[in-house]
Design an enzyme around this catalytic site. Sequence first.
Site, PDB file in Angstrom:
ATOM      1  N   LYS A  53      34.082  38.802  47.618  1.00 42.99           N
ATOM      2  CA  LYS A  53      34.908  40.158  47.156  1.00 42.99           C
ATOM      3  C   LYS A  53      34.789  40.725  45.998  1.00 42.99           C
ATOM      4  CE  LYS A  53      37.666  39.732  50.695  1.00 42.99           C
ATOM      5  NZ  LYS A  53      38.909  39.208  51.524  1.00 42.99           N
ATOM      6  N   GLN A  97      45.035  38.361  49.537  1.00 38.90           N
ATOM      7  CA  GLN A  97      44.656  37.727  50.514  1.00 38.90           C
ATOM      8  C   GLN A  97      45.450  36.756  51.088  1.00 38.90           C
ATOM      9  OE1 GLN A  97      40.660  37.608  50.882  1.00 38.90           O
ATOM     10  NE2 GLN A  97      41.465  36.374  52.526  1.00 38.90           N
ATOM     11  N   ASP A 120      42.776  47.641  53.036  1.00 40.69           N
ATOM     12  CA  ASP A 120      43.038  46.331  54.242  1.00 40.69           C
ATOM     13  C   ASP A 120      43.167  47.171  55.795  1.00 40.69           C
ATOM     14  OD1 ASP A 120      41.452  43.725  54.258  1.00 40.69           O
ATOM     15  OD2 ASP A 120      43.375  42.665  53.232  1.00 40.69           O
TER      16      ASP A 120
END
Length: 311
Positions: A53, A97, A120
């Site tokens: 990412k 994460q 997200d």
Amino acid sequence: MSRIIDGKLFAQRLREFIGQQVAIIKTEHGVVPGLATILVGQNPASEVYVRNKARQTVEAGMASFKHTLDATISQAELLGLIAELNANEDVHGILVQLPLPAHISAERVINAIDPRKDVDGFHVSNVGMLGTGQPAMLPCTPLGCMMLLREQFGSLTGKNALVVGRSNIVGKPMAQLLLADDCTVTIAHRYSENLEEHCRRADILVMAVGKPQMIPGTWIKPGATVIDVGINRIERNGKPTLVGDVDFTSASEVAGAITPVPGGVGPMTIACLLLNTLTAFCRSKGMPEPANSGLELVNGIGVIQEFKKAS
Ligand code: NAD
């Protein structure tokens, strides 16, 4: 034989498009979007995801702020870092994460992120906005799936869609997005009966379970479009191999179009994270959001605009 939906190529074009938009913003305004990633502990899979990412963020011309924290960090310290990032004007997207260590509440941490920086799309206000047709940050994997479907069909109106899996990060938001795109949506899960019958009726089958090759080709409606989100590691001929939740070999004899694993949905997830970061940046500056620029393959970007209009 099915059309193979090339998510890798779509994702590459999407990243190129994002890179061009970022370059224009940099030239015209002297600033770039920034994405902060937070990794807690040493989960090897998470380390790979975060590294990818961050690398792709930089390749798209954006700023990457990496925070790698010890597994013993307290929840209060982590919330402190999120408060700092919420206040940092160079940071437009914050990604924590998952999974987090057991002593930290993922729910508490996700909901501490400024929803405008929640790239997200997991914050409860973004979940609520998606459910009520307001301009939410859309979760990356379902957004990527929608782009692939939009590219396949143009309009999805009236299609019978089956989503197998009801997690908060894939199954549920996927079903919401399909519903908002006027599909007739069924959600199946571990307690669903007659999964085979549901599959046979589906014009669109989205698999998000995590069970290797659980759907054989014989369950699939001829001509259906299959989006396989599952990523499963198995051994084949003594070698580690990635497979989806669908038996690709038999399914590709029946389906009209199908995503491969790897190279289908997976690459779309990171590309959509970059897109969300760009979108968050544009919203924070009151700039027009990325829209369909005329490039045929990024038509899916219009998804964001469509959901703003949805009622
Ligand atoms: P999860 O474990 O949170 O959810 C799995 C879901 O499958 C549950 O809702 C459960 O009810 C359902 N389920 C389990 N057994 C079932 C059965 N026999 N029949 C029907 N439903 C059943 O998983 P998740 O986080 O949603 O991920 C699902 C899969 O997608 C995993 O393989 C994961 O690795 C993959 N994934 C891929 C991406 C990507 O970028 N491609 C992103 C996220 C997740």
